[in-house]
Design a protein around this motif. Structure first.
Motif, PDB file in Angstrom:
ATOM      1  N   MET A   1      -4.889  11.984   0.557  1.00 22.32           N
ATOM      2  CA  MET A   1      -5.243  11.088  -0.543  1.00 22.32           C
ATOM      3  C   MET A   1      -6.749  10.876  -0.604  1.00 22.32           C
ATOM      4  O   MET A   1      -7.437  11.002   0.412  1.00 22.32           O
TER       5      MET A   1
ATOM      6  N   SER B   1       0.167   4.343   1.261  1.00 20.73           N
ATOM      7  CA  SER B   1       0.125   5.100   2.515  1.00 20.73           C
ATOM      8  C   SER B   1      -0.387   4.182   3.606  1.00 20.73           C
ATOM      9  O   SER B   1      -1.440   3.552   3.456  1.00 20.73           O
TER      10      SER B   1
ATOM     11  N   SER C   1       4.674   3.407   9.993  1.00 21.22           N
ATOM     12  CA  SER C   1       4.130   4.571   9.285  1.00 21.22           C
ATOM     13  C   SER C   1       4.810   4.690   7.924  1.00 21.22           C
ATOM     14  O   SER C   1       6.031   4.543   7.822  1.00 21.22           O
ATOM     15  N   LYS C   2       4.005   4.935   6.918  1.00 20.32           N
ATOM     16  CA  LYS C   2       4.527   5.125   5.566  1.00 20.32           C
ATOM     17  C   LYS C   2       3.668   6.177   4.859  1.00 20.32           C
ATOM     18  O   LYS C   2       2.501   5.931   4.565  1.00 20.32           O
ATOM     19  N   ASP C   3       4.238   7.352   4.642  1.00 20.51           N
ATOM     20  CA  ASP C   3       3.511   8.459   4.010  1.00 20.51           C
ATOM     21  C   ASP C   3       2.158   8.695   4.678  1.00 20.51           C
ATOM     22  O   ASP C   3       1.148   8.944   4.002  1.00 20.51           O
ATOM     23  N   ALA C   4       2.150   8.626   6.013  1.00 19.04           N
ATOM     24  CA  ALA C   4       0.886   8.720   6.757  1.00 19.04           C
ATOM     25  C   ALA C   4       0.299  10.118   6.772  1.00 19.04           C
ATOM     26  O   ALA C   4      -0.855  10.292   7.155  1.00 19.04           O
ATOM     27  N   GLN C   5       1.080  11.128   6.366  1.00 19.16           N
ATOM     28  CA  GLN C   5       0.574  12.495   6.345  1.00 19.16           C
ATOM     29  C   GLN C   5       0.220  12.960   4.934  1.00 19.16           C
ATOM     30  O   GLN C   5      -0.084  14.131   4.716  1.00 19.16           O
ATOM     31  N   LYS C   6       0.248  12.050   3.984  1.00 19.93           N
ATOM     32  CA  LYS C   6      -0.077  12.399   2.602  1.00 19.93           C
ATOM     33  C   LYS C   6      -1.587  12.427   2.417  1.00 19.93           C
ATOM     34  O   LYS C   6      -2.289  11.473   2.744  1.00 19.93           O
TER      35      LYS C   6
ATOM     36  N   THR D   1      -5.756  11.941   5.367  1.00 20.52           N
ATOM     37  CA  THR D   1      -4.480  11.242   5.525  1.00 20.52           C
ATOM     38  C   THR D   1      -4.712   9.953   6.309  1.00 20.52           C
ATOM     39  O   THR D   1      -5.754   9.784   6.952  1.00 20.52           O
ATOM     40  N   ALA D   2      -3.732   9.070   6.273  1.00 20.29           N
ATOM     41  CA  ALA D   2      -3.824   7.849   7.079  1.00 20.29           C
ATOM     42  C   ALA D   2      -3.920   8.202   8.560  1.00 20.29           C
ATOM     43  O   ALA D   2      -4.643   7.546   9.319  1.00 20.29           O
TER      44      ALA D   2
ATOM     45  N   SER E   1       0.840  -1.200   0.000  1.00 24.20           N
ATOM     46  CA  SER E   1       0.000   0.000   0.000  1.00 24.20           C
ATOM     47  C   SER E   1       0.871   1.244   0.000  1.00 24.20           C
ATOM     48  O   SER E   1       1.955   1.274   0.597  1.00 24.20           O
TER      49      SER E   1
ATOM     50  N   CYS F   1      -8.436   0.364  -0.832  1.00 27.37           N
ATOM     51  CA  CYS F   1      -8.213   0.888   0.519  1.00 27.37           C
ATOM     52  C   CYS F   1      -8.850  -0.039   1.549  1.00 27.37           C
ATOM     53  O   CYS F   1      -9.836  -0.722   1.267  1.00 27.37           O
TER      54      CYS F   1
END
Length: 285
Positions: free
Chosen positions: A60, A39, A53-58, A171-172, A37, A236
């Protein structure tokens, strides 16, 4: 006489290799979570520790994850759950980008429509209950955005109750807060995790099923879940599941491939069960 044995260099190297090779040592789980995934945010709800956490503030598109917020504000509107709500032409028009088994004129209770929206991601059901909100659709959408601000979802925005619009974004990190809020509602827990529901549509009884195959697996303990998909959002999945006797919130956004989000959820579970997630959290990684 004392005899001295000398180990040839190549034998010494071979012995060292046997002693240090991973195949000859106790198996250890890998500390790196391999996930597809785009994010991701995984949190141990018990102590609010972020495990991964991976790009959790992006910011989408979130597709049908939206329906968790729709359900929250519909329940807070406190209208009778046994009241009949009719699927109207406007509900069809607003959701024409998606297929639906709920024909115009179908009358179902508010409870049944919420159930279908959460379990089967039924777009017309979500549209209808939001339209039937006190003050109509505009009031429902206003309540959804107000609820997002109340929950601290700083980057969330809702422009429709279904998630068909790419204008529904978050965001995530935002969605972790939404999942935890949804988990405090007993009906959202029940409806989002049930395996199937049969409802009358016209002269037929139609059976609907859960869009998340993990809800039917006996080895999973899921208290809240929601799937989502649009071309812009990708696949998702958000869940609150008990893993290693700890409530864990999992947010997976923009997975490619129909089964990737489920595979990612399984990877997350194995990673946590292997103790890696907890170890890394304690180490501050």
């Amino acid at each position: 006489m004392r005899t001295t044995f000398r180990l040839r260099p190549w034998l010494f190297a071979a012995a060292s290799l046997l002693l240090t090779s991973p195949s000859w040592s106790q198996p250890q789980p890998s500390g790196k979570l391999q996930i597809k995934s785009a994010s991701v945010l995984i949190m141990d709800e018990g102590d609010a520790t972020v495990l991964y956490s991976k790009d959790a503030q992006k910011v989408m598109p979130i597709a049908s994850i939206t329906k968790l917020m729709t359900a929250l504000v519909v329940l807070e509107d406190d209208q009778p759950l046994d009241e009949l709500v009719t699927i109207l032409q406007v509900d069809r028009d607003k959701t024409k980008a998606s297929a639906s088994r709920l024909a115009v004129g179908t009358k179902l209770t508010r409870s049944e429509l919420l159930h279908l929206a959460l379990m089967s991601s039924e777009n017309r059901a979500a549209q209808a209950v939001c339209r039937a909100h006190t003050g109509g659709l505009p009031a429902c959408l206003k309540a959804m955005n107000a609820k997002a601000r109340q929950l601290g979802m700083k980057n969330a925005q809702f422009v429709d109750p279904t998630g068909l619009s790419s204008g529904n974004v978050a965001t995530a990190s935002d969605l972790v807060k939404l999942v935890m809020a949804a988990s405090r509602e007993h009906l959202i827990q029940e409806y989002s995790t049930s395996e199937k529901l049969t409802v009358p549509v016209g002269r037929q009884l139609l059976e609907f099923h859960n869009t998340n195959s993990l809800t039917s697996k006996e080895d999973w303990d899921i208290s809240v879940q929601k799937t989502g998909f649009t071309q812009d959002a990708g696949q998702c999945l958000v869940m609150r599941a008990t893993i290693q006797e700890r409530p864990t919130v999992i947010v997976l956004l923009n997975s490619f491939g129909k089964l990737t989000r489920v595979a990612d959820a399984r990877r997350v579970r194995r990673w946590i069960e292997g103790g890696v997630g907890t170890q890394m959290a304690r180490a501050g990684k």
